[in-house]
Design a protein around this motif. Structure first.
Motif, PDB file in Angstrom:
ATOM      1  N   UNK A  73       0.817  -1.207   0.000  1.00  0.00           N
ATOM      2  CA  UNK A  73       0.000   0.000   0.000  1.00  0.00           C
ATOM      3  C   UNK A  73       0.854   1.261   0.000  1.00  0.00           C
ATOM      4  N   UNK A  74       0.253   2.363   0.468  1.00  0.00           N
ATOM      5  CA  UNK A  74       0.915   3.660   0.512  1.00  0.00           C
ATOM      6  C   UNK A  74       1.286   4.000   1.958  1.00  0.00           C
ATOM      7  N   UNK A  75       2.346   4.772   2.110  1.00  0.00           N
ATOM      8  CA  UNK A  75       2.614   5.327   3.437  1.00  0.00           C
ATOM      9  C   UNK A  75       1.568   6.392   3.733  1.00  0.00           C
ATOM     10  N   UNK A  76       1.413   6.716   5.007  1.00  0.00           N
ATOM     11  CA  UNK A  76       0.434   7.734   5.393  1.00  0.00           C
ATOM     12  C   UNK A  76       0.745   9.069   4.740  1.00  0.00           C
ATOM     13  N   UNK A  77       2.029   9.388   4.651  1.00  0.00           N
ATOM     14  CA  UNK A  77       2.410  10.666   4.043  1.00  0.00           C
ATOM     15  C   UNK A  77       2.117  10.689   2.550  1.00  0.00           C
ATOM     16  N   UNK A  78       2.396   9.571   1.872  1.00  0.00           N
ATOM     17  CA  UNK A  78       2.111   9.503   0.429  1.00  0.00           C
ATOM     18  C   UNK A  78       0.622   9.649   0.170  1.00  0.00           C
ATOM     19  N   UNK A  79      -0.195   8.996   0.984  1.00  0.00           N
ATOM     20  CA  UNK A  79      -1.633   9.100   0.786  1.00  0.00           C
ATOM     21  C   UNK A  79      -2.114  10.521   1.062  1.00  0.00           C
ATOM     22  N   UNK A  80      -1.530  11.175   2.083  1.00  0.00           N
ATOM     23  CA  UNK A  80      -1.903  12.567   2.366  1.00  0.00           C
ATOM     24  C   UNK A  80      -1.574  13.464   1.184  1.00  0.00           C
ATOM     25  N   UNK A  81      -0.406  13.240   0.579  1.00  0.00           N
ATOM     26  CA  UNK A  81      -0.028  14.041  -0.596  1.00  0.00           C
ATOM     27  C   UNK A  81      -0.985  13.783  -1.759  1.00  0.00           C
ATOM     28  N   UNK A  82      -1.352  12.529  -1.964  1.00  0.00           N
ATOM     29  CA  UNK A  82      -2.287  12.206  -3.047  1.00  0.00           C
ATOM     30  C   UNK A  82      -3.630  12.900  -2.823  1.00  0.00           C
ATOM     31  N   UNK A  83      -4.064  12.946  -1.570  1.00  0.00           N
ATOM     32  CA  UNK A  83      -5.355  13.567  -1.269  1.00  0.00           C
ATOM     33  C   UNK A  83      -5.282  15.088  -1.293  1.00  0.00           C
ATOM     34  N   UNK A  84      -4.090  15.661  -1.103  1.00  0.00           N
ATOM     35  CA  UNK A  84      -3.937  17.116  -1.138  1.00  0.00           C
ATOM     36  C   UNK A  84      -3.784  17.658  -2.555  1.00  0.00           C
TER      37      UNK A  84
END
Length: 496
Positions: free
Chosen positions: A363-374
């Motif tokens: 999956x994605x790291x929490x930071x990567x997912x936050x960047x994708x959502x931002x």
């Protein structure tokens, strides 16, 4: 064991049997019989592929014998040899005994050999046909079951739930309306930005309709010049224009009984709009170069990234054509208006792509997912898919980190955060942006914060590496990060 094709020669004259047998033994396993009764005995004892039979024999004529053979051994190829050429006799023989060929006396050896070769080849072809027919009959239930499974899989793949989204997604209302429109055989116009999934929605409409068992075809109208588009849709006759080397059926005819998606319909020229309007009004197609018209029962779905109402007001799109295409108009919301869908979409795309390319990750790291959502995703789902694929290709671990994001995504996310737009509000440029208003010092600080954010994320929060890249000391970098409130997600171990 003799592997030569077995044939039978029947004649009441021993000399004739002997001569025919001598000629045919060059290539065949020859059995002989001096009359009808002897021939039947041979047929009961041996497997025969072809019979050469004299017509005039005492007791039972050749035609009567071959008629009996036809009833009992229908696969055997029957050839009559006769010294009489009365057409009535030949017609009677062909009708009554199913004669494959007749040979008149006197015959030539080459003629006899050629007839035998053709007869045994015909026998072999008949046997192969029977074998394939039997296999087909036996396999048909399995094939039909497989087709049923494949159709079910297609419907499962292209249904409204396949448009990945959350329970509160703005896309839900579009899918709800599309599901209702699917049950009515009406034209539907799907509008939305490039990459939002307009074709997926069109496929879902088709497979939820009564035309689901018919074909679904799609054509990108904006990618084809008018002259070729007319041929693509309506077909053409051989010789109707340079390069038309054969007749060709158009997509409207190919989609008869099914659905045709006219993608990027807003890009067609005014001249072609008239031709398309005629089909929608009359339901008739005329191939390029043809004199006659044909009817086609096709459901038309259309899609465009343009606002067709605005195109109508500007005079670039015919109003009557718009209303013919848009009995119901649907709009696919862009991904920036579906921020809650980014997480489930990214996970779904990662599962699909990792399975396709044989690269399993967790999956994605929490930071990567936050960047994708931002990020605001101007290229919508298609851009998100490309970004996930890029991260999958570059990763060396089991998780996709933010450092794998492309520079354009990192720039915009860092800029949005530095400008206080952490909710993902769109930035105007994919590169480093300059604030348009505010005091000079405030603008400089926002640019500095953007550079710091982008660099520290790209360096995977390795402060020593980031400080070296920025020409700062580790103490100086730490002070700036604290000043701007730039910190990693909770639980991330940072490298000092």
């Amino acid at each position: 064991m003799n592997d030569l094709p077995p044939i039978l020669v029947v004649d009441d004259e021993p000399r004739s049997v002997e001569v025919m047998a001598r000629v045919l033994r060059e290539e065949f396993d020859v059995h002989v019989a001096n009359g009808a009764e002897a021939a039947l005995a041979v047929l009961n004892a041996h497997w025969i592929q072809a019979i050469f039979c004299d017509q005039r024999m005492p007791g039972m004529t050749g035609v009567k014998l071959l008629a009996d053979v036809r009833q009992r051994w229908p696969d055997i190829v029957r050839i009559i040899v006769t010294g009489y050429t009365d057409p009535d006799d030949m017609i009677e023989a062909i009708n009554e005994a199913g004669i494959y060929q007749y040979i008149t006396k006197p015959w030539h050896p080459d003629q006899l050999l050629l007839a035998a070769r053709n007869a045994t080849q015909l026998f072999a072809m008949q046997r192969e046909h029977d074998r394939l027919s039997l296999e087909l009959r036996l396999a048909r239930p399995a094939v039909e079951k497989r087709l049923v499974r494949e159709r079910a899989l297609v419907r499962e793949t292209y249904h409204f739930e396949a448009l990945v989204r959350t329970q509160g997604s703005p896309l839900n209302e579009t899918c709800h309306q599309a599901a209702k429109a699917a049950t009515f055989d009406i034209p539907v116009l799907i509008q939305g930005e490039t990459g939002t999934g307009k074709e997926l929605l069109a496929r879902a409409i088709h497979y939820a309709s009564q035309r689901a068992s018919g074909p679904f075809l799609a054509v990108n109208c904006g990618a084809i010049p008018d002259t070729l588009l007319e041929s693509e849709l309506f077909g053409h006759k051989k010789g109707s224009f340079t390069g038309a080397h054969a007749n060709r059926r158009g997509l409207l005819e190919e989609a008869d009984g099914g659905t045709l998606l006219l993608d990027e319909i807003g890009d067609i020229s005014p001249a072609f709009q008239v031709k398309l309007l005629r089909f929608l009004q009359e339901g008739e197609i005329r191939a390029v170069g043809a004199n006659e018209s044909r009817r086609a029962d096709v459901r038309i779905l259309s899609a465009t990234h343009r606002d067709l109402r605005e195109e109508v007001r500007a005079g670039r799109f015919r109003e009557d054509l718009y209303f013919r295409l848009a009995a119901m108009a649907l709009t696919m919301p862009p991904l920036r208006k579906r921020p809650g869908d980014v997480r489930v979409l990214a996970d779904h795309l990662l599962d699909t792509l990792s399975a396709r390319h044989g690269r399993r990750v967790h999956g994605f790291t929490a930071e990567a997912m936050t960047c994708l959502m931002d990020y605001d995703w101007p290229g919508n789902v298609r851009e998100l898919q490309n970004e996930v694929l890029r991260m999958l290709v570059l990763t060396e671990g089991d998780l996709l980190g933010a450092d794998l994001l492309s520079p354009g995504v990192l720039h915009r996310v860092a800029g949005a955060r530095a400008s206080g737009h952490a909710d993902g509000e769109a930035m105007e440029s994919p590169t480093l942006s300059t604030p348009e208003s505010g005091p000079l010092q405030e603008r400089i600080e926002r640019i500095e914060a953007q550079i710091l954010m982008e660099t520290i994320v790209r360096c995977r929060w390795n402060k020593s590496r980031a400080a070296k890249e920025l020409g700062l000391s580790r103490v100086g970098l730490r002070a700036k990060l604290e000043r701007y409130g730039i910190a990693p997600d909770a639980g991330r171990e940072t490298i000092q």
